[in-house]
Design an enzyme around this catalytic site. Sequence first.
Site, PDB file in Angstrom:
ATOM      1  N   THR A 215      -4.545  -2.400  10.238  1.00 41.01           N
ATOM      2  CA  THR A 215      -4.528  -2.741   8.817  1.00 41.01           C
ATOM      3  C   THR A 215      -5.945  -2.673   8.272  1.00 41.01           C
ATOM      4  O   THR A 215      -6.893  -3.093   8.941  1.00 41.01           O
ATOM      5  CB  THR A 215      -3.962  -4.143   8.487  1.00 41.01           C
ATOM      6  OG1 THR A 215      -4.408  -4.532   7.196  1.00 41.01           O
ATOM      7  CG2 THR A 215      -4.385  -5.209   9.449  1.00 41.01           C
ATOM      8  N   ILE A 216      -6.046  -2.151   7.064  1.00 40.42           N
ATOM      9  CA  ILE A 216      -7.383  -2.115   6.455  1.00 40.42           C
ATOM     10  C   ILE A 216      -7.840  -3.525   6.087  1.00 40.42           C
ATOM     11  O   ILE A 216      -9.013  -3.767   5.937  1.00 40.42           O
ATOM     12  CB  ILE A 216      -7.427  -1.189   5.216  1.00 40.42           C
ATOM     13  CG1 ILE A 216      -6.550  -1.725   4.080  1.00 40.42           C
ATOM     14  CG2 ILE A 216      -7.073   0.236   5.574  1.00 40.42           C
ATOM     15  CD1 ILE A 216      -6.880  -1.113   2.723  1.00 40.42           C
ATOM     16  N   ASP A 217      -6.886  -4.455   5.961  1.00 44.38           N
ATOM     17  CA  ASP A 217      -7.243  -5.819   5.542  1.00 44.38           C
ATOM     18  C   ASP A 217      -7.944  -6.618   6.653  1.00 44.38           C
ATOM     19  O   ASP A 217      -8.560  -7.646   6.373  1.00 44.38           O
ATOM     20  CB  ASP A 217      -5.990  -6.592   5.110  1.00 44.38           C
ATOM     21  CG  ASP A 217      -5.405  -6.092   3.802  1.00 44.38           C
ATOM     22  OD1 ASP A 217      -5.950  -5.134   3.242  1.00 44.38           O
ATOM     23  OD2 ASP A 217      -4.401  -6.671   3.348  1.00 44.38           O
TER      24      ASP A 217
ATOM     25  N   GLY B 193       0.865  -3.697  11.148  1.00 45.57           N
ATOM     26  CA  GLY B 193       0.232  -4.934  10.706  1.00 45.57           C
ATOM     27  C   GLY B 193       1.125  -6.126  11.006  1.00 45.57           C
ATOM     28  O   GLY B 193       2.072  -6.013  11.801  1.00 45.57           O
TER      29      GLY B 193
ATOM     30  N   ARG C  23      -7.198   3.564   1.713  1.00 51.75           N
ATOM     31  CA  ARG C  23      -6.345   3.757   2.891  1.00 51.75           C
ATOM     32  C   ARG C  23      -6.258   5.214   3.330  1.00 51.75           C
ATOM     33  O   ARG C  23      -5.835   5.489   4.458  1.00 51.75           O
ATOM     34  CB  ARG C  23      -4.922   3.258   2.581  1.00 51.75           C
ATOM     35  CG  ARG C  23      -4.803   1.778   2.453  1.00 51.75           C
ATOM     36  CD  ARG C  23      -3.576   1.227   3.140  1.00 51.75           C
ATOM     37  NE  ARG C  23      -2.350   1.897   2.857  1.00 51.75           N
ATOM     38  CZ  ARG C  23      -1.294   1.353   2.215  1.00 51.75           C
ATOM     39  NH1 ARG C  23      -1.378   0.118   1.790  1.00 51.75           N
ATOM     40  NH2 ARG C  23      -0.197   2.031   2.057  1.00 51.75           N
TER      41      ARG C  23
ATOM     42  N   HIS D 175      -5.320   2.852  -3.250  1.00 49.02           N
ATOM     43  CA  HIS D 175      -4.989   3.506  -1.978  1.00 49.02           C
ATOM     44  C   HIS D 175      -6.037   4.501  -1.498  1.00 49.02           C
ATOM     45  O   HIS D 175      -5.928   5.007  -0.383  1.00 49.02           O
ATOM     46  CB  HIS D 175      -3.608   4.162  -2.087  1.00 49.02           C
ATOM     47  CG  HIS D 175      -2.531   3.127  -2.228  1.00 49.02           C
ATOM     48  ND1 HIS D 175      -2.276   2.495  -3.414  1.00 49.02           N
ATOM     49  CD2 HIS D 175      -1.707   2.563  -1.314  1.00 49.02           C
ATOM     50  CE1 HIS D 175      -1.312   1.604  -3.242  1.00 49.02           C
ATOM     51  NE2 HIS D 175      -0.954   1.628  -1.979  1.00 49.02           N
TER      52      HIS D 175
ATOM     53  N   MET E 152      -8.632  -3.778  -2.197  1.00 47.67           N
ATOM     54  CA  MET E 152      -7.439  -4.284  -1.499  1.00 47.67           C
ATOM     55  C   MET E 152      -7.795  -5.525  -0.699  1.00 47.67           C
ATOM     56  O   MET E 152      -8.973  -5.798  -0.434  1.00 47.67           O
ATOM     57  CB  MET E 152      -6.838  -3.205  -0.621  1.00 47.67           C
ATOM     58  CG  MET E 152      -5.967  -2.252  -1.420  1.00 47.67           C
ATOM     59  SD  MET E 152      -5.074  -1.121  -0.362  1.00 47.67           S
ATOM     60  CE  MET E 152      -3.915  -0.423  -1.536  1.00 47.67           C
TER      61      MET E 152
ATOM     62  N   GLY F 132       3.619  -7.724   9.576  1.00 48.10           N
ATOM     63  CA  GLY F 132       5.074  -7.610   9.426  1.00 48.10           C
ATOM     64  C   GLY F 132       5.685  -6.796  10.559  1.00 48.10           C
ATOM     65  O   GLY F 132       6.665  -7.220  11.197  1.00 48.10           O
ATOM     66  N   THR F 133       5.101  -5.641  10.821  1.00 47.86           N
ATOM     67  CA  THR F 133       5.626  -4.736  11.856  1.00 47.86           C
ATOM     68  C   THR F 133       5.514  -5.374  13.242  1.00 47.86           C
ATOM     69  O   THR F 133       6.411  -5.239  14.082  1.00 47.86           O
ATOM     70  CB  THR F 133       4.832  -3.405  11.812  1.00 47.86           C
ATOM     71  OG1 THR F 133       4.855  -2.921  10.468  1.00 47.86           O
ATOM     72  CG2 THR F 133       5.418  -2.362  12.726  1.00 47.86           C
TER      73      THR F 133
HETATM   74  O1  F6P Z   1      -1.896  -4.560   3.926  1.00 54.41           O
HETATM   75  C1  F6P Z   1      -2.641  -3.481   3.544  1.00 54.41           C
HETATM   76  C2  F6P Z   1      -2.525  -3.260   2.067  1.00 54.41           C
HETATM   77  O2  F6P Z   1      -3.353  -2.180   1.793  1.00 54.41           O
HETATM   78  C3  F6P Z   1      -2.868  -4.468   1.192  1.00 54.41           C
HETATM   79  O3  F6P Z   1      -4.230  -4.675   1.048  1.00 54.41           O
HETATM   80  C4  F6P Z   1      -2.160  -4.124  -0.090  1.00 54.41           C
HETATM   81  O4  F6P Z   1      -1.822  -5.267  -0.828  1.00 54.41           O
HETATM   82  C5  F6P Z   1      -0.925  -3.447   0.405  1.00 54.41           C
HETATM   83  O5  F6P Z   1      -1.225  -2.894   1.664  1.00 54.41           O
HETATM   84  C6  F6P Z   1      -0.423  -2.377  -0.539  1.00 54.41           C
HETATM   85  O6  F6P Z   1       0.698  -1.783   0.004  1.00 54.41           O
HETATM   86  P1  F6P Z   1       1.569  -0.623  -0.683  1.00 54.41           P
HETATM   87  O7  F6P Z   1       1.389   0.573   0.166  1.00 54.41           O
HETATM   88  O8  F6P Z   1       2.953  -1.144  -0.637  1.00 54.41           O
HETATM   89  O9  F6P Z   1       1.077  -0.412  -2.070  1.00 54.41           O
END
Ligand code: F6P
Length: 360
Positions: free
Chosen positions: A138-140, A115, A286, A283, A182, A117-118
């Site tokens: 990214t799921i976002d 995403g 995800r 999660h 999320m 950052g990476t």
């Molecule tokens: O960026 C993707 C995401 O799922 C965001 O929607 C959420 O805030 C974050 O990752 C949660 O990350 P972690 O795995 O650190 O809980």
Amino acid sequence: MKRIGILTGGGDAPGLNAVIRAAVKTALNIYQCEVYGIKNGYDGFLDENGVMPLGRKEVRGILPRGGTILGTANRGNPYARKVIRDGKEVVIDVSDEIVKGIQKLELDALLVLGGDGTLRIAHELAQKGVPCIGVPKTIDNDIGGTEITFGFDTALNIATEALDRLHTTAESHHRVMVLELMGRDAGFITLQAGISGGADVILIPEIPFKFENILKRIHQRVERGSQFSIIAVSEGAKPDGGSQVFSRQGDEVYVPRLGGVGQMVAEYIEKQGFESRVTVLGHIQRGGTPTSFDRSLATRYGAAAVRLAAQGKFDCMVALRCGEITDIPLEEAIAIPKRVNLHSDAVITARNIGISFGDD
Ligand code: F6P
């Protein structure tokens, strides 16, 4: 091109394994080159057991599997790594060690699945000569320059199913059901799942909400004969004039952890006399098997990234535009993060059919 590396960084997303599989198959079938998997994001370069060869055997059967066979690291920023020195916790820059690790492996290309950052780190490493190619995950769905990231469609389907399930129980009990989804700074999951799942109120980070407007919509539904309501709220949504709700603060390495806005909304509604319950999907959005759409998109991204490597085109990212895979500079991808366009057809349509965003 003799040898390429692949790493997966940041939070996982359904489809990572499909990208890895497609990249390995394309590299072997078309370019007869070796592929190495770097374990746990950039951290793999710092670990003596952090690299694994990827051949047909390693990628067999992984297409429908969630997660990543390489592992990932959410806090694996080589420019800010927490270590203990002389008994004290300090943050250091280990990016040069990463560069050395890449040189030692003699990689002709490094595919970075991640995403914002990476991908930002990939762009910075590219300035040090690392031949990086990004793949937007990214799921976002908040990465600039691409219409869609892989993982988003799967999360959307899971969120929609959750709303469907909440509907039946909400209706039976005449309750208000709040679903926290999320979406750190972008409300795409909540907006689209909210529309598909028939939410009455959608709260997203891009539109600050007022509690009284949520209540207004619930009252309106009661007047029209509906004794229950469904509210979909992004974890990053915030009240007008207020701030996002965090369950844990961050520091120079750890990003703050969002969570709690759904509870806040439910408590307010309950105080106004409407029985409410809150579900935090977390999660679950995800994990698990990717949808057909995500498998196919991830496969196309993986193969395209290897084709770019063969062309020697680096410091760029594969992207989807008008349904076709193309590539854009990494700098462009990370420059402006994607957010919900408040004038988009999706937002207008939601308003047209009576969904409240809590802003009026
Ligand atoms: O960026 C993707 C995401 O799922 C965001 O929607 C959420 O805030 C974050 O990752 C949660 O990350 P972690 O795995 O650190 O809980």
